[in-house]
Scaffold this motif. Sequence first.
Motif, PDB file in Angstrom:
ATOM      1  N   LEU A 151      32.037  45.529  43.638  1.00 41.20           N
ATOM      2  CA  LEU A 151      32.994  46.487  44.198  1.00 41.20           C
ATOM      3  C   LEU A 151      32.301  47.813  44.520  1.00 41.20           C
ATOM      4  N   GLU A 152      31.384  48.223  43.651  1.00 34.95           N
ATOM      5  CA  GLU A 152      30.646  49.463  43.909  1.00 34.95           C
ATOM      6  C   GLU A 152      29.762  49.317  45.147  1.00 34.95           C
ATOM      7  N   LYS A 153      29.149  48.150  45.331  1.00 32.19           N
ATOM      8  CA  LYS A 153      28.333  47.915  46.524  1.00 32.19           C
ATOM      9  C   LYS A 153      29.178  47.974  47.792  1.00 32.19           C
ATOM     10  N   LEU A 154      30.446  47.577  47.667  1.00 35.95           N
ATOM     11  CA  LEU A 154      31.360  47.626  48.813  1.00 35.95           C
ATOM     12  C   LEU A 154      31.997  49.010  48.961  1.00 35.95           C
ATOM     13  N   GLU A 155      31.557  49.953  48.142  1.00 30.20           N
ATOM     14  CA  GLU A 155      32.008  51.347  48.194  1.00 30.20           C
ATOM     15  C   GLU A 155      33.514  51.496  47.971  1.00 30.20           C
ATOM     16  N   VAL A 156      34.038  50.716  47.028  1.00 32.51           N
ATOM     17  CA  VAL A 156      35.435  50.841  46.623  1.00 32.51           C
ATOM     18  C   VAL A 156      35.527  52.073  45.729  1.00 32.51           C
ATOM     19  N   PRO A 157      36.544  52.903  45.928  1.00 32.38           N
ATOM     20  CA  PRO A 157      36.685  54.115  45.106  1.00 32.38           C
ATOM     21  C   PRO A 157      36.755  53.779  43.611  1.00 32.38           C
ATOM     22  N   GLN A 158      36.144  54.612  42.785  1.00 35.17           N
ATOM     23  CA  GLN A 158      36.081  54.368  41.335  1.00 35.17           C
ATOM     24  C   GLN A 158      37.468  54.272  40.725  1.00 35.17           C
ATOM     25  N   GLN A 159      38.403  55.066  41.221  1.00 33.86           N
ATOM     26  CA  GLN A 159      39.776  55.028  40.721  1.00 33.86           C
ATOM     27  C   GLN A 159      40.385  53.639  40.921  1.00 33.86           C
ATOM     28  N   GLN A 160      40.127  53.022  42.066  1.00 31.93           N
ATOM     29  CA  GLN A 160      40.642  51.684  42.353  1.00 31.93           C
ATOM     30  C   GLN A 160      39.981  50.647  41.444  1.00 31.93           C
ATOM     31  N   ILE A 161      38.677  50.782  41.245  1.00 32.68           N
ATOM     32  CA  ILE A 161      37.957  49.859  40.362  1.00 32.68           C
ATOM     33  C   ILE A 161      38.528  49.940  38.950  1.00 32.68           C
ATOM     34  N   ASP A 162      38.739  51.168  38.467  1.00 33.17           N
ATOM     35  CA  ASP A 162      39.298  51.358  37.128  1.00 33.17           C
ATOM     36  C   ASP A 162      40.673  50.704  37.001  1.00 33.17           C
ATOM     37  N   HIS A 163      41.491  50.842  38.028  1.00 31.96           N
ATOM     38  CA  HIS A 163      42.827  50.229  38.028  1.00 31.96           C
ATOM     39  C   HIS A 163      42.722  48.704  37.950  1.00 31.96           C
ATOM     40  N   LEU A 164      41.813  48.119  38.726  1.00 28.18           N
ATOM     41  CA  LEU A 164      41.658  46.667  38.730  1.00 28.18           C
ATOM     42  C   LEU A 164      41.171  46.163  37.370  1.00 28.18           C
ATOM     43  N   VAL A 165      40.215  46.877  36.782  1.00 30.55           N
ATOM     44  CA  VAL A 165      39.682  46.470  35.473  1.00 30.55           C
ATOM     45  C   VAL A 165      40.770  46.592  34.399  1.00 30.55           C
ATOM     46  N   LYS A 166      41.521  47.680  34.455  1.00 27.58           N
ATOM     47  CA  LYS A 166      42.579  47.895  33.459  1.00 27.58           C
ATOM     48  C   LYS A 166      43.638  46.794  33.534  1.00 27.58           C
ATOM     49  N   SER A 167      43.944  46.352  34.740  1.00 28.42           N
ATOM     50  CA  SER A 167      44.957  45.305  34.907  1.00 28.42           C
ATOM     51  C   SER A 167      44.461  43.961  34.384  1.00 28.42           C
ATOM     52  N   ASP A 168      43.134  43.734  34.424  1.00 28.56           N
ATOM     53  CA  ASP A 168      42.518  42.482  33.968  1.00 28.56           C
ATOM     54  C   ASP A 168      43.205  41.268  34.602  1.00 28.56           C
ATOM     55  N   VAL A 210      42.717  41.396  41.939  1.00 29.31           N
ATOM     56  CA  VAL A 210      41.410  41.620  42.559  1.00 29.31           C
ATOM     57  C   VAL A 210      41.301  40.812  43.849  1.00 29.31           C
ATOM     58  N   ALA A 211      41.780  39.580  43.813  1.00 30.73           N
ATOM     59  CA  ALA A 211      41.727  38.725  45.004  1.00 30.73           C
ATOM     60  C   ALA A 211      42.561  39.321  46.140  1.00 30.73           C
ATOM     61  N   LYS A 212      43.737  39.828  45.819  1.00 31.85           N
ATOM     62  CA  LYS A 212      44.580  40.443  46.850  1.00 31.85           C
ATOM     63  C   LYS A 212      43.934  41.704  47.410  1.00 31.85           C
ATOM     64  N   TYR A 213      43.281  42.479  46.539  1.00 29.47           N
ATOM     65  CA  TYR A 213      42.598  43.687  47.013  1.00 29.47           C
ATOM     66  C   TYR A 213      41.461  43.313  47.958  1.00 29.47           C
ATOM     67  N   LEU A 214      40.701  42.299  47.596  1.00 21.89           N
ATOM     68  CA  LEU A 214      39.604  41.846  48.451  1.00 21.89           C
ATOM     69  C   LEU A 214      40.136  41.340  49.789  1.00 21.89           C
ATOM     70  N   GLU A 215      41.253  40.660  49.758  1.00 22.97           N
ATOM     71  CA  GLU A 215      41.870  40.167  50.999  1.00 22.97           C
ATOM     72  C   GLU A 215      42.225  41.327  51.926  1.00 22.97           C
ATOM     73  N   ARG A 216      42.817  42.391  51.367  1.00 22.17           N
ATOM     74  CA  ARG A 216      43.149  43.572  52.174  1.00 22.17           C
ATOM     75  C   ARG A 216      41.889  44.251  52.691  1.00 22.17           C
ATOM     76  N   LEU A 217      40.862  44.300  51.855  1.00 20.36           N
ATOM     77  CA  LEU A 217      39.585  44.909  52.243  1.00 20.36           C
ATOM     78  C   LEU A 217      38.957  44.146  53.401  1.00 20.36           C
ATOM     79  N   MET A 218      39.016  42.839  53.346  1.00 23.48           N
ATOM     80  CA  MET A 218      38.439  42.014  54.417  1.00 23.48           C
ATOM     81  C   MET A 218      39.248  42.133  55.704  1.00 23.48           C
ATOM     82  N   ALA A 219      40.573  42.311  55.577  1.00 24.18           N
ATOM     83  CA  ALA A 219      41.422  42.469  56.763  1.00 24.18           C
ATOM     84  C   ALA A 219      41.086  43.772  57.495  1.00 24.18           C
TER      85      ALA A 219
END
Length: 88
Positions: free
Chosen positions: A54-71, A76-85
């Motif tokens: 996620l860091e290599k894809l330059e996703v904001p740290q706040q978003q990464i923290d949210h995804l990790v917290k949700s576990d 994560v898959a839905k976020y990646l889908e939106r990112l790819m769109a």
Amino acid sequence: MAKSYTKHQQNIIKRYYDNKDAIATQKLQENITELYLAEGKKRATVWKRIIGHLEKLEVPQQQIDHLVKSDDATLVAKYLERLMAKEA
């Protein structure tokens, strides 16, 4: 002393950097699949790899923290889908 690369090596390095985002996306997809199946210590290890991609894809740290917290691998898959769109 500067190391000089052969033309072939220079082309390989160039192609890697040209496709860096695609490589990170593919590895992230593979790790999301692993996350669905992982438990315990393995799950923590997979999360570390996901964070790196996620860091290599330059996703904001706040978003990464949210995804990790949700576990949640689905989130994560839905976020990646939106990112790819957005990239398409």
